[in-house]
Design a protein around this motif. Structure first.
Motif, short mmCIF file in Angstrom:
data_model
loop_
_atom_site.label_atom_id
_atom_site.label_comp_id
_atom_site.label_asym_id
_atom_site.label_seq_id
_atom_site.Cartn_x
_atom_site.Cartn_y
_atom_site.Cartn_z
N UNK A 437 0.92 -1.40 0.07
CA UNK A 437 -0.03 0.01 -0.07
C UNK A 437 0.89 1.36 -0.02
N UNK A 438 0.59 1.64 -1.14
CA UNK A 438 1.88 3.53 -1.09
C UNK A 438 0.63 4.48 -0.89
N UNK A 439 1.09 5.07 -0.27
CA UNK A 439 0.47 6.77 0.40
C UNK A 439 0.74 7.70 0.20
N UNK A 440 -0.13 8.83 0.26
CA UNK A 440 0.04 10.03 0.58
C UNK A 440 0.18 11.33 1.44
N UNK A 441 -0.80 12.19 2.12
CA UNK A 441 -1.53 12.77 2.39
C UNK A 441 -1.44 14.23 2.44
N UNK A 442 -2.68 14.66 1.79
CA UNK A 442 -3.15 15.68 1.09
C UNK A 442 -3.80 16.20 1.47
N UNK A 443 -4.67 17.78 1.47
CA UNK A 443 -5.08 17.95 2.64
C UNK A 443 -6.30 18.60 1.61
N UNK A 444 -7.52 18.15 2.50
CA UNK A 444 -9.09 18.58 1.94
C UNK A 444 -9.30 20.34 2.16
N UNK A 445 -10.23 20.19 1.00
CA UNK A 445 -10.99 21.68 0.71
C UNK A 445 -11.61 21.50 1.43
N UNK A 446 -11.64 23.10 2.90
CA UNK A 446 -12.48 23.77 3.61
C UNK A 446 -13.75 23.27 2.85
N UNK A 447 -14.75 22.59 4.48
CA UNK A 447 -15.93 22.67 4.34
C UNK A 447 -16.74 23.65 4.10
N UNK A 448 -16.38 25.25 4.94
CA UNK A 448 -17.12 25.53 4.83
C UNK A 448 -17.42 26.65 3.71
N UNK A 449 -15.51 27.33 3.51
CA UNK A 449 -15.86 27.81 2.69
C UNK A 449 -15.27 27.13 0.69
N UNK A 450 -15.56 26.35 0.75
CA UNK A 450 -15.54 25.64 -0.78
C UNK A 450 -16.13 25.87 -1.67
N UNK A 451 -15.79 26.07 -2.26
CA UNK A 451 -17.27 26.75 -4.03
C UNK A 451 -16.95 25.71 -5.67
N UNK A 452 -17.99 25.69 -5.92
CA UNK A 452 -17.74 25.00 -7.38
C UNK A 452 -17.80 25.86 -7.96
N UNK A 453 -16.25 25.40 -8.94
CA UNK A 453 -16.07 26.95 -10.06
C UNK A 453 -15.88 26.01 -10.68
N UNK A 454 -15.60 26.23 -12.38
CA UNK A 454 -15.06 25.39 -13.67
C UNK A 454 -13.42 25.29 -14.04
N UNK A 455 -13.34 24.00 -14.21
CA UNK A 455 -11.72 23.71 -14.06
C UNK A 455 -10.52 24.09 -15.33
N UNK A 456 -9.70 24.47 -15.23
CA UNK A 456 -9.10 24.94 -16.28
C UNK A 456 -8.61 24.48 -17.30
N UNK A 457 -8.11 25.19 -18.52
CA UNK A 457 -7.73 23.94 -19.41
C UNK A 457 -7.14 23.16 -18.98
N UNK A 458 -5.78 23.25 -17.91
CA UNK A 458 -4.65 22.56 -17.77
C UNK A 458 -5.19 20.87 -17.33
N UNK A 459 -6.31 21.85 -15.89
CA UNK A 459 -7.23 20.94 -15.39
C UNK A 459 -7.85 19.32 -16.38
#
Length: 553
Positions: A437-459
């Motif tokens: 099992x390989x793993x890394x820790x990543x930060x989660x988007x804050x659930x209180x201020x997270x907003x949806x926005x369109x994905x960029x071209x690079x994404x």
């Protein structure tokens, strides 16, 4: 009282914040004296901010954000720091005979009544989050004049500084307690005390990223170091060699374990304090961020009677938490589990844990040899660092034991070549390895201020390369809950590689990495990057976070 709790649950379900299923899980699993809101928070079903908004509606009590609130410092004398921390309360302002206070639990009538009798004011309550209150308490109550004076003082004599470092009410003791308390409030994993040429910098690692906490005069380094060394039972007269120690203490009514490491640098001793919060150690496999496929594969690996399961990743990638969660899943009356660790981070009930001590000859390899005479079912080796430990672990797995361990590699497949590079014969690796099992820790988007926005071209391009589509991504704007970072909390991304018969054949024939990778793809292995991209699609994290943890291929 019961009906009130039920109403809160119904309100949360009606507002779409939780499902009926989550509500029944929380009601079933909560302790007798625990509030429903706290049970939901502990399981991560809602955020404090969401709970407060519903409570505000249910109780008709306003909620207040203390992030930039102009608190009247003169009122702090009305509530002691101990009471403020224990009852999670802070005075805000005074109007005629009314005292306005922020509370985490405005239904705590005993505290309200105590405060009314002690101050003689009519108490008006507002709701604030626990973290908000603790942050404000640490910020305002610690504006201590004696501490300011002490910081401006010249360096005291060596004997004097040692005496001060022991006296429980000396400014340096208060300063160290304050730093540790602030680290707990911010949910930091490490405290760094870095000596520079003219100053001492205190930084905290919050959600994997170092943040500046404060700067102190260079003259304070000696006393600060002496105090921490005394707490950790280290030699305060030795400044030339690195030292390790441990502090067990209570901070803000919670049991905390700190691992201390000192390192002599050009400008003095650098101290790193790793915080192990004993009350919140993650021991539940379902809370580690495994997706459904990976969770099923991980559980299958743990159910095997023998073989080696390796957990890999760099330092600070959460390997220990996953190992402990796995042990917790296996821990029962019928199973004899023995671990050999360096150091023992969390004590687990019902598990025999051995602390490595090289100074008396108790190494991983020596400990492992002794363990095998103790009739174990499951063995956990803290880390495979050399050929000797690897070979004993492999032999243990071949004689009918399930062995769990960690290895420092970048991904799951390179762990196979790492073991062979250590000098372990390929046939031993092939016959003993069950899964990696390989793993890394990543930060989660804050659930209180997270907003949806369109994905960029690079994404779109990144997702397209992996055969996925993305239209919108979730990003945090920054708020008081997340300290304006846009991220709050962390979770792991995983790559669970099950070693199949075909893969064993490839290992035996010493085939190159590319062949092993093709075989892993054929077996539908979800690689780290793909698991990260899936979590972006679910709105849990951002593309920047995943690419910070995993390289694009």
């Amino acid at each position: 009282m019961k009906t009130k709790r039920k109403r809160l649950g119904d309100l949360l379900v009606e507002s779409g914040l939780i499902t009926d299923e989550q509500l029944s899980v929380a009601l079933k699993e909560k302790k007798d004296n625990q509030k429903l809101g706290d049970a939901l928070l502990n399981r991560g079903f809602i955020t404090e901010q969401q709970l407060i908004e519903v409570l505000e509606f249910q109780l008709g009590i306003p909620h207040v954000s203390l992030y930039r609130y102009p608190i009247d410092i003169k009122l702090l004398s009305l509530v002691s720091k101990e009471m403020a921390k224990k009852s999670l309360i802070i005075p805000l302002k005074k109007e005629e005979n009314r005292l306005f206070v922020a509370m985490a639990d405005p239904m705590d009538y005993f505290t309200v009544e105590d405060l009314r009798l002690a101050t003689g004011f009519q108490i008006e309550t507002a709701i604030a989050t626990k973290q908000d209150i603790l942050r404000a308490v640490n910020k305002y109550y610690d504006m201590d004049d004696s501490l300011e004076e002490f910081m401006q003082q010249n360096t005291p004599a060596a004997g004097e500084s040692e005496e001060e470092a022991v006296e429980e009410d000396s400014p340096v003791v208060r300063l160290v307690n304050q730093i540790m308390s602030r680290a707990m409030t911010e949910k930091a994993s490490d405290i760094h005390i870095d000596p520079h040429e003219t100053k001492v910098v205190v930084r905290m690692r919050v959600d994997g990223v170092l943040q500046l906490d404060r700067q102190l005069p260079k003259s304070m380094l000696g006393m600060l170091t002496a105090r921490i060394k005394i707490m950790a039972n280290m030699d305060i007269t030795e400044h030339r060699i690195p030292q390790d120690g441990r502090i067990k203490t209570n901070i803000d009514f919670r049991a905390i374990d700190l691992r201390i490491s000192t390192l002599p640098t050009v400008y003095g001793e650098k101290i790193v304090m790793r915080i192990l919060d004993l009350s919140s150690s993650l021991n539940d496999m379902n809370q580690l961020g495994f997706n459904k496929v990976n969770l099923k594969r991980m559980e299958t690996l743990l159910q095997r009677p023998n073989g080696i399961v390796l957990i890999t990743g760099p330092t600070g990638s959460g390997k220990s938490s996953t190992l402990y969660a796995g042990l917790n899943r296996l821990n029962s009356e019928e199973v004899n589990i023995i671990t050999v660790e360096d150091p023992v981070e969390y004590q687990l009930e019902g598990v025999n844990q051995i602390q490595v001590n090289p100074s008396v000859g108790l190494t991983f390899a020596a400990g492992l040899r002794s363990i095998l005479r103790q009739d174990p079912n499951v063995i956990m080796v803290g880390e495979i660092r050399d050929k000797e430990t690897a070979e004993i672990a492999i032999r243990a797995s071949l004689t009918g034991h399930l062995v769990l361990s960690t290895l420092h590699t970048n991904d799951s497949i390179s762990s196979i070549t790492r073991l062979i590079d250590m000098g372990v014969e390929p046939f031993l690796v092939a016959s003993s390895l069950s899964g990696i099992v390989a793993q890394r820790l990543i930060r989660k988007v804050c659930r209180d201020c997270g907003r949806e926005e369109p994905a960029t071209e690079r994404e779109r391009e990144i997702f397209g390369k992996r055969g996925l589509k993305i239209e919108t991504v979730n990003r945090g704007k920054g708020c008081a809950s997340c300290n304006m970072t846009g991220y709050r909390g962390r979770l792991a991304i995983h790559e669970v590689l099950t070693v199949t018969e075909e893969m064993k054949r490839l290992i035996l024939n010493n085939e190159p990495l590319s062949e092993l990778k093709q075989m892993a793809l054929k077996n539908k292995t979800i690689f780290l990057l793909d698991d990260g991209l899936l979590k972006i699609k679910q709105g849990i994290t951002t593309t920047e976070e995943v690419l910070r943890a995993v390289l694009m291929e």
